[in-house]
Design a protein around this motif. Structure first.
Motif, PDB file in Angstrom:
ATOM      1  N   ALA A   1       0.858  -1.195   0.000  1.00 29.54           N
ATOM      2  CA  ALA A   1       0.000   0.000   0.000  1.00 29.54           C
ATOM      3  C   ALA A   1       0.887   1.235   0.000  1.00 29.54           C
ATOM      4  CB  ALA A   1      -0.912   0.009   1.226  1.00 29.54           C
ATOM      5  N   LEU A   2       0.480   2.191  -0.801  1.00 30.11           N
ATOM      6  CA  LEU A   2       1.147   3.494  -0.848  1.00 30.11           C
ATOM      7  C   LEU A   2       0.163   4.525  -0.317  1.00 30.11           C
ATOM      8  CD1 LEU A   2       2.551   3.022  -4.430  1.00 30.11           C
ATOM      9  CD2 LEU A   2       3.980   3.413  -2.403  1.00 30.11           C
TER      10      LEU A   2
ATOM     11  N   LEU B   1       8.881   7.673   1.392  1.00 31.39           N
ATOM     12  CA  LEU B   1       9.515   7.932   0.092  1.00 31.39           C
ATOM     13  C   LEU B   1       9.347   9.384  -0.292  1.00 31.39           C
ATOM     14  CD1 LEU B   1       7.949   4.978  -1.977  1.00 31.39           C
ATOM     15  CD2 LEU B   1      10.118   4.954  -0.739  1.00 31.39           C
ATOM     16  N   GLU B   2      10.364   9.945  -0.910  1.00 30.84           N
ATOM     17  CA  GLU B   2      10.211  11.240  -1.588  1.00 30.84           C
ATOM     18  C   GLU B   2       9.323  10.965  -2.807  1.00 30.84           C
ATOM     19  OE1 GLU B   2      11.600  14.173  -0.844  1.00 30.84           O
ATOM     20  OE2 GLU B   2      12.677  13.375   0.905  1.00 30.84           O
ATOM     21  N   PRO B   3       8.540  11.943  -3.259  1.00 34.51           N
ATOM     22  CA  PRO B   3       7.691  11.681  -4.424  1.00 34.51           C
ATOM     23  C   PRO B   3       8.463  11.101  -5.616  1.00 34.51           C
ATOM     24  CG  PRO B   3       7.107  13.766  -3.433  1.00 34.51           C
ATOM     25  CD  PRO B   3       8.306  13.269  -2.687  1.00 34.51           C
TER      26      PRO B   3
ATOM     27  N   LEU C   1       8.898   7.372  -5.919  1.00 37.38           N
ATOM     28  CA  LEU C   1       7.706   6.561  -6.181  1.00 37.38           C
ATOM     29  C   LEU C   1       7.862   5.677  -7.408  1.00 37.38           C
ATOM     30  CD1 LEU C   1       4.249   8.349  -6.101  1.00 37.38           C
ATOM     31  CD2 LEU C   1       4.829   6.042  -5.373  1.00 37.38           C
ATOM     32  N   SER C   2       8.618   6.182  -8.383  1.00 37.54           N
ATOM     33  CA  SER C   2       8.726   5.450  -9.652  1.00 37.54           C
ATOM     34  C   SER C   2       9.308   4.043  -9.425  1.00 37.54           C
ATOM     35  CB  SER C   2       9.569   6.226 -10.648  1.00 37.54           C
ATOM     36  OG  SER C   2      10.755   6.605 -10.022  1.00 37.54           O
ATOM     37  N   ARG C   3      10.045   3.897  -8.337  1.00 36.64           N
ATOM     38  CA  ARG C   3      10.594   2.591  -7.992  1.00 36.64           C
ATOM     39  C   ARG C   3       9.473   1.572  -7.704  1.00 36.64           C
ATOM     40  NH1 ARG C   3      12.440   1.045  -2.822  1.00 36.64           N
ATOM     41  NH2 ARG C   3      12.543   3.128  -1.920  1.00 36.64           N
ATOM     42  N   ILE C   4       8.366   2.052  -7.143  1.00 33.92           N
ATOM     43  CA  ILE C   4       7.285   1.141  -6.743  1.00 33.92           C
ATOM     44  C   ILE C   4       6.123   1.212  -7.743  1.00 33.92           C
ATOM     45  CG2 ILE C   4       5.770   0.443  -4.809  1.00 33.92           C
ATOM     46  CD1 ILE C   4       8.543   0.684  -3.730  1.00 33.92           C
ATOM     47  N   GLU C   5       5.673   2.426  -8.051  1.00 39.65           N
ATOM     48  CA  GLU C   5       4.509   2.584  -8.925  1.00 39.65           C
ATOM     49  C   GLU C   5       4.624   3.900  -9.708  1.00 39.65           C
ATOM     50  OE1 GLU C   5       2.329   2.291 -11.164  1.00 39.65           O
ATOM     51  OE2 GLU C   5       1.350   0.708  -9.981  1.00 39.65           O
ATOM     52  N   PRO C   6       5.242   3.834 -10.894  1.00 40.14           N
ATOM     53  CA  PRO C   6       5.496   5.073 -11.652  1.00 40.14           C
ATOM     54  C   PRO C   6       4.236   5.716 -12.218  1.00 40.14           C
ATOM     55  CG  PRO C   6       6.234   3.128 -12.872  1.00 40.14           C
ATOM     56  CD  PRO C   6       5.798   2.643 -11.531  1.00 40.14           C
ATOM     57  N   ARG C   7       3.096   5.011 -12.185  1.00 37.19           N
ATOM     58  CA  ARG C   7       1.892   5.549 -12.841  1.00 37.19           C
ATOM     59  C   ARG C   7       1.119   6.533 -11.952  1.00 37.19           C
ATOM     60  NH1 ARG C   7      -0.086  -0.428 -14.486  1.00 37.19           N
ATOM     61  NH2 ARG C   7       0.586  -0.676 -12.327  1.00 37.19           N
TER      62      ARG C   7
ATOM     63  N   LEU D   1       2.038  15.799  -4.229  1.00 33.95           N
ATOM     64  CA  LEU D   1       2.464  15.031  -3.053  1.00 33.95           C
ATOM     65  C   LEU D   1       3.700  15.627  -2.373  1.00 33.95           C
ATOM     66  CD1 LEU D   1       2.059  11.386  -4.440  1.00 33.95           C
ATOM     67  CD2 LEU D   1       0.407  12.752  -3.157  1.00 33.95           C
ATOM     68  N   GLY D   2       3.690  15.566  -1.036  1.00 35.42           N
ATOM     69  CA  GLY D   2       4.874  15.977  -0.280  1.00 35.42           C
ATOM     70  C   GLY D   2       5.730  14.773   0.061  1.00 35.42           C
ATOM     71  N   ALA D   3       5.095  13.614   0.225  1.00 34.85           N
ATOM     72  CA  ALA D   3       5.793  12.360   0.524  1.00 34.85           C
ATOM     73  C   ALA D   3       4.806  11.222   0.351  1.00 34.85           C
ATOM     74  CB  ALA D   3       6.316  12.368   1.959  1.00 34.85           C
ATOM     75  N   VAL D   4       5.370  10.012   0.327  1.00 36.64           N
ATOM     76  CA  VAL D   4       4.530   8.818   0.195  1.00 36.64           C
ATOM     77  C   VAL D   4       5.023   7.784   1.197  1.00 36.64           C
ATOM     78  CG1 VAL D   4       3.750   6.989  -1.352  1.00 36.64           C
ATOM     79  CG2 VAL D   4       4.215   9.261  -2.266  1.00 36.64           C
TER      80      VAL D   4
END
Ligand SMILES: Cc1cc2nc3c(=O)[nH]c(=O)nc-3n(C[C@H](O)[C@H](O)[C@H](O)COP(=O)(O)OP(=O)(O)OC[C@H]3O[C@@H](n4cnc5c(N)ncnc54)[C@H](O)[C@@H]3O)c2cc1C
Length: 393
Positions: A90-91, A119-121, A124-130, A136-139
């Motif tokens: 979950a993100l 994560l820094e925004p 995110l591409s490492r987990i879900e680039p779409r 976003l400030g963070a995930v």
């Protein structure tokens, strides 16, 4: 009138009531009767989105959700049957302003042993680039979170409870709660039967307020409407997405088999949309679907091309602080396990265990203070919203 005796009567055959039945039986309580007015999982449980996220603002709920996650992960061995657990991760995306609250909650999660990473925004591409990261400030990334099957879990608990001797009676509504002075004495059902018991548990979910009133107990619950929308992802979408809770934009998505995605809003304050619980599952309007899907496709732009399948009205049993009531009521022996406020599936294994401890030992391993019956003396209307059950700003 026919009469019999039980050690504990549980009212409600949702995920809460069946988990409790299992835990009571496992602790050796021999005569447990669970009464369900319709069929197992007929209430909020059967309409649940089933997301398992572990972001909670309190140590108690962090511990409970982690314990519950372990049960979902090992359901066939620990309970039997299938929990439908899918650990897709979950993100949880937050705005820059919410970052300090997220960092505080992350600390509480880590102390409870929950695996979570900030994560820094751009990361995110490492987990879900779409995912659209522009607002976003963070995930927060929770690799073990995901979703489960609330009906499957309910049926698993019910079957295991039956095997341990619990009587589960469907199509049987409690119509009266009998008192003996200041304590409970039993229930009467719509089959014209009296069941004498010195312990009765209200696990009636969306109907818990009405059930409590039978014992003269007032619960500070609002039944608030929460519509859910189902869309079909197009071929261009590719592999399924993880669970994504976009707290910045106010929507969530969770994948389902058949290229489906379940989605809904995180910004409509459900407590301001009271609903008759008997309207559970009724159709939603096209306009509300359109406005929800607009937010969803802002969060995950490839969903803009999805095909709308269906929408239905769900509802939450909401307490003033969006946390459950897990306690004995002022009527001795009449217990409340309700007010799950839209997150009762992911906590149900731990809730069942906690309530079973309370009923059999009078004390619980997890501090029960945040779930005490009398904690609302000052403020009885909900403050904040559903997201307040994730983080406290
Ligand atoms: C649309 C929606 C989405 C959700 N999404 C999530 C999520 O993603 N993750 C999560 O953790 N939680 C989620 N939830 C919340 C979670 O599903 C609920 O908190 C949980 O399922 C409630 O279970 P319960 O057993 O307490 O209540 P219910 O499932 O409502 O069960 C109560 C039962 O009591 C019975 N009953 C009522 N009156 C009587 C009576 N007089 N006599 C006998 N029986 C009676 C009813 O028929 C019902 O079956 C969601 C809920 C909804 C509705």
């Amino acid at each position: 009138m026919n009469a019999r005796t039980a050690d504990v009567v549980i009212i409600g055959g949702g995920v809460t009531g069946t988990s409790l039945a299992f835990h009571l039986a496992r602790r050796g309580v021999s005569r447990v009767v669970l009464l369900e007015r319709k069929f197992l999982a007929a209430g909020g449980t059967g309409r649940s989105v089933g997301i398992i996220r572990q972001l909670y603002p309190m140590p108690e709920t962090c511990r409970m959700v982690l314990e519950s996650l372990r049960v979902f992960q090992h359901f066939p061995e620990l309970v039997g049957g299938e929990s439908g657990y899918v650990g897709c991760g979950a993100l949880i995306g937050v705005s820059p302003a919410t970052l300090p609250a997220l960092a505080r909650s992350l600390q509480i999660q880590r102390e409870a042993g929950i695996r979570a990473e900030l994560l820094e925004p751009e990361e995110l591409s490492r987990i879900e680039p779409r995912i659209n990261r522009s607002a976003l400030g963070a995930v927060l990334y929770e690799p073990e979170s995901g979703y489960g099957d609330p009906t499957g879990v309910t049926l698993g608990y019910a079957r295991a409870a039956r095997d341990l001797g619990v009587a589960i009676e469907q199509g049987t509504a409690v119509t009266e709660i009998r008192l003996d002075g200041d304590r409970v004495a039993g229930v009467v059902t719509d089959r014209g039967e009296r069941i004498e018991s010195r312990a009765v548990v209200n696990a009636a979910g969306l109907w818990a307020g009405a059930v409590a009133a039978l014992a003269g107990v007032a619960l500070p619950l609002i039944i608030g409407r929460h519509p859910v929308f189902i869309v079909k992802r197009g071929p261009a979408f590719g592999r399924a997405h993880p669970v994504y809770l976009d707290l910045a934009g106010g929507s969530y998505v969770r994948p389902e088999t058949g290229n489906l995605t379940l989605t809904g809003s995180l910004t409509e304050d459900e407590s301001r949309h009271p609903m008759d619980p008997d309207l559970l599952g009724s159709e939603t309007g096209f306009e509300e679907a359109a406005s929800a899907l607009e937010k969803t496709s802002r969060a995950l732009p490839l969903l803009a091309d999805c095909q709308y399948q269906q929408g239905y009205a769900g509802a939450f049993d909401i307490t003033p602080d969006w946390m459950p009531i897990l306690d004995e009521s002022p009527v001795r022996g009449f217990y409340i396990a309700a007010g799950m406020s839209g997150h009762g599936f992911k906590l149900a294994p731990a809730v069942g265990e906690l309530m079973a401890e309370l009923i059999t030992d009078g004390r619980t391993t997890i501090n029960r203070q945040p779930f005490a019956f009398d904690r609302f003396a000052a403020e009885r209307r909900p403050t904040g919203d559903f997201v307040g059950s994730f983080l406290r700003c």
